[in-house]
Design an enzyme around this catalytic site. Sequence first.
Site, mmCIF file in Angstrom:
data_model
loop_
_atom_site.group_PDB
_atom_site.id
_atom_site.type_symbol
_atom_site.label_atom_id
_atom_site.label_comp_id
_atom_site.label_asym_id
_atom_site.label_seq_id
_atom_site.Cartn_x
_atom_site.Cartn_y
_atom_site.Cartn_z
ATOM 1 N N GLU A 402 -7.471 -3.060 12.965
ATOM 2 C CA GLU A 402 -8.782 -2.490 13.334
ATOM 3 C C GLU A 402 -9.050 -1.168 12.610
ATOM 4 O O GLU A 402 -9.595 -0.223 13.175
ATOM 5 C CB GLU A 402 -8.885 -2.334 14.863
HETATM 6 C C1 LIG Z 1 -0.628 -8.997 13.714
HETATM 7 C C2 LIG Z 1 -1.990 -8.824 13.106
HETATM 8 C C3 LIG Z 1 -3.113 -9.259 13.767
HETATM 9 C C4 LIG Z 1 -4.377 -9.155 13.179
HETATM 10 N N1 LIG Z 1 -5.465 -9.679 13.831
HETATM 11 C C5 LIG Z 1 -6.655 -9.723 13.171
HETATM 12 C C6 LIG Z 1 -7.777 -10.428 13.764
HETATM 13 O O1 LIG Z 1 -7.693 -10.970 14.871
HETATM 14 N N2 LIG Z 1 -8.933 -10.485 13.053
HETATM 15 C C7 LIG Z 1 -9.068 -9.910 11.821
HETATM 16 O O2 LIG Z 1 -10.142 -10.000 11.245
HETATM 17 N N3 LIG Z 1 -8.031 -9.218 11.247
HETATM 18 C C8 LIG Z 1 -6.829 -9.139 11.884
HETATM 19 N N4 LIG Z 1 -5.777 -8.479 11.307
HETATM 20 C C9 LIG Z 1 -5.953 -7.829 10.006
HETATM 21 C C10 LIG Z 1 -5.953 -6.312 10.102
HETATM 22 O O3 LIG Z 1 -7.165 -5.868 10.642
HETATM 23 C C11 LIG Z 1 -5.675 -5.753 8.699
HETATM 24 O O4 LIG Z 1 -4.323 -6.011 8.422
HETATM 25 C C12 LIG Z 1 -5.994 -4.282 8.590
HETATM 26 O O5 LIG Z 1 -7.371 -4.068 8.665
HETATM 27 C C13 LIG Z 1 -5.465 -3.678 7.287
HETATM 28 O O6 LIG Z 1 -5.905 -4.417 6.186
HETATM 29 P P1 LIG Z 1 -4.851 -4.969 5.115
HETATM 30 O O7 LIG Z 1 -3.729 -5.588 5.850
HETATM 31 O O8 LIG Z 1 -5.566 -5.792 4.122
HETATM 32 O O9 LIG Z 1 -4.302 -3.680 4.435
HETATM 33 P P2 LIG Z 1 -4.750 -3.089 3.021
HETATM 34 O O10 LIG Z 1 -6.230 -2.980 2.980
HETATM 35 O O11 LIG Z 1 -4.056 -3.818 1.939
HETATM 36 O O12 LIG Z 1 -4.140 -1.621 3.142
HETATM 37 C C14 LIG Z 1 -2.775 -1.310 2.887
HETATM 38 C C15 LIG Z 1 -2.596 0.202 2.990
HETATM 39 O O13 LIG Z 1 -3.462 0.845 2.073
HETATM 40 C C16 LIG Z 1 -4.306 1.747 2.780
HETATM 41 N N5 LIG Z 1 -5.649 1.715 2.211
HETATM 42 C C17 LIG Z 1 -6.502 0.674 2.172
HETATM 43 N N6 LIG Z 1 -7.679 1.053 1.657
HETATM 44 C C18 LIG Z 1 -7.550 2.359 1.347
HETATM 45 C C19 LIG Z 1 -8.412 3.330 0.788
HETATM 46 N N7 LIG Z 1 -9.692 3.043 0.461
HETATM 47 N N8 LIG Z 1 -7.942 4.583 0.638
HETATM 48 C C20 LIG Z 1 -6.672 4.911 0.982
HETATM 49 N N9 LIG Z 1 -5.825 4.048 1.513
HETATM 50 C C21 LIG Z 1 -6.243 2.785 1.705
HETATM 51 C C22 LIG Z 1 -4.336 1.277 4.204
HETATM 52 O O14 LIG Z 1 -4.608 2.350 5.084
HETATM 53 C C23 LIG Z 1 -2.947 0.742 4.379
HETATM 54 O O15 LIG Z 1 -2.072 1.797 4.711
HETATM 55 C C24 LIG Z 1 -4.512 -8.543 11.902
HETATM 56 C C25 LIG Z 1 -3.380 -8.062 11.238
HETATM 57 C C26 LIG Z 1 -2.135 -8.210 11.810
HETATM 58 C C27 LIG Z 1 -0.924 -7.739 11.039
#
Ligand SMILES: Cc1cc2nc3c(=O)[nH]c(=O)nc-3n(C[C@H](O)[C@H](O)[C@H](O)COP(=O)(O)OP(=O)(O)OC[C@H]3O[C@@H](n4cnc5c(N)ncnc54)[C@H](O)[C@@H]3O)c2cc1C
Length: 596
Positions: A402
Amino acid sequence: MTDNFAPNGGAFMLETPFPESVFIPEEFEAEDHLIARTAEDFLRKEVIPQSEQIEQRDFDVMERLMRRAGQLGLLGPEVPVEYGGLGLKQTTAALVTEKLSLQGSFAIGAEAHAGIATFPLLFFGTEDQKRRYLPRLAGGEWIGSFALSEAASASDSLSARTNAVLAPDGKHYILNGAKMWITNSAWSQLFTVFGQVDGDKFTAFLVERSFEGVSFGREERKLGMHGSSTRRVILDDVRVPVENVMEVGKGRYAAFDALNMGRFKVGAGAIGGMKENTALCARYVKNRRAFGRTFAEFGLIQHKLAEMAARTFAVESMVYRLAGCLDLLMAPIVADSPGASAQYHRAANEYAIECGILKLVGSESSSKVADEAIQIHGGNGYTEEFPVARSWRDGRLTRIGEGASEVVRQMITGLVLRRDLQGRLGVREAGESVARALASPDGAEMPPSDGPLDAIARIVRDVRQLALFLISESTARLGLGIMEEQEILAAIADVVCALFAVESAWLRCIKLRDRSHHRFATALLATQIAAHDYAQEAFLGGCYVLDALPGQETVQDAPCSGIGRLLNRLVRSDLNPKQLRRDLAAIVLDREGYPL
Ligand SMILES: Cc1cc2nc3c(=O)[nH]c(=O)nc-3n(C[C@H](O)[C@H](O)[C@H](O)COP(=O)(O)OP(=O)(O)OC[C@H]3O[C@@H](n4cnc5c(N)ncnc54)[C@H](O)[C@@H]3O)c2cc1C
């Protein structure tokens, strides 16, 4: 709340509200406690005893528990009665969320369902969509999922590639794409899927599990939340009837408003986990002995217990303060009236800054508390024999889902600046006047404080002045380029969070004093500790920004300047961190848990 005035979102940056206008948890009434007791009893008697099966991924158990929660009304606390929910206020719903969070895997499933999966429909669904689906979701007959993230876009959710085109019959949209990490996938019947109509109109679709073309990936093998279901949702030429499409092109509002409310709920959930860990630790240290004493007698263990309680108090004060503000905007909404969507949007969007703060401070505080709980349990904490290991693993997700912490930090300062540019929040002007005052020869001088609440009031004032000063200095030196300076945005966000945290705890304390509440003395101890710690965090954030800004004399060069004196006061407050912690720890140990 004693008046009907809802503050503007972000207004806390500029001024302190009247304490009487702020909701505090001590104002809950018997019926609120009754529903909270129902939720807690359900967790303690039916969910936690099955933690072992849940951890072993016995999904039948989880599915049964989710449906049972629905029968108890716990899956639709804020859904209006006319749509089959309990129609609770946000304050009471937050209390339910707090209680539901005692078991991580259950909590994520319940909150994904009752929060982010239900809010888009409640806020933006057509009357027909709400009547068809909300009663089934609120009663747990159907479970819901929120499907926004994709493999290549989760933080950057608006760039989702899932695509939809109107079929030649004009009655369906054909949906193609793959959603990733979707909670509740194994047992959801309804997925709120976000995709682009014709490649560029971000839109929400209500997709039933039974629709042809919907399939699922394997269960993700996760670090924690082992009992929750997380899978890919694959959409292969899924024909979604037009009656199941929310307004085309308006999906970003549905997604972001749901995420704002979800972030608020992450804060509420954090309280439950922190209280539970504090109680587990207080009981543990009273029974474990070494060096001829119980662990409860060690100063460093007391330090940790007090910090757990003080952080919990601060987060709790912030959560219910914001919940009270949300109630002022949401409680009057007539859910089936034509203007309801606009009103829900206004409420969920108005407090986006505060929701982000709660997500950030709640998740980082609960992670810290869970980490200390393992430390207090030593080797035992590292084993599965004690519940703190699971709590630590499960809680790690809250800093990622989130909106990951890095993204939320930028969002908080970014929103403050954007609202200023829109003329909605005069932070730069206020910052300039702080800078002028600090530049005067006696700028930042303060007479000695008059008692403990006054000492905290000064910290609130100093942290606010620091936040405003940093914003005006940063924007003066960087202009709009500040939006690209992530480290500076994040450090300012930490100061802003510190302000909202200390001020919320302090306002609650004032209310308790004014009511001669029997917990005032304990609340004061917790607030003093929180004020001491957040002042230090604000100091670090302030020094980081001032040292990093181009053309700025470093903080070390300016110890005698107004800002130097203000920073110095933040780290050299009159508060005695050791004694305050010992005093609060004694109460935590006596009550065997969070004492407020
Ligand atoms: C167990 C679990 C349940 C989930 N449930 C849902 C669900 O029900 N529905 C749903 O839609 N999603 C769900 N998610 C997805 C979750 O919302 C995302 O994992 C989360 O938003 C982070 O996105 P990402 O994993 O792509 O990380 P990434 O975007 O790849 O980010 C990786 C790292 O880089 C950092 N980063 C990213 N962008 C930037 C930036 N612009 N500047 C600086 N740093 C940055 C982030 O803060 C993070 O530390 C779930 C994830 C998990 C693991």
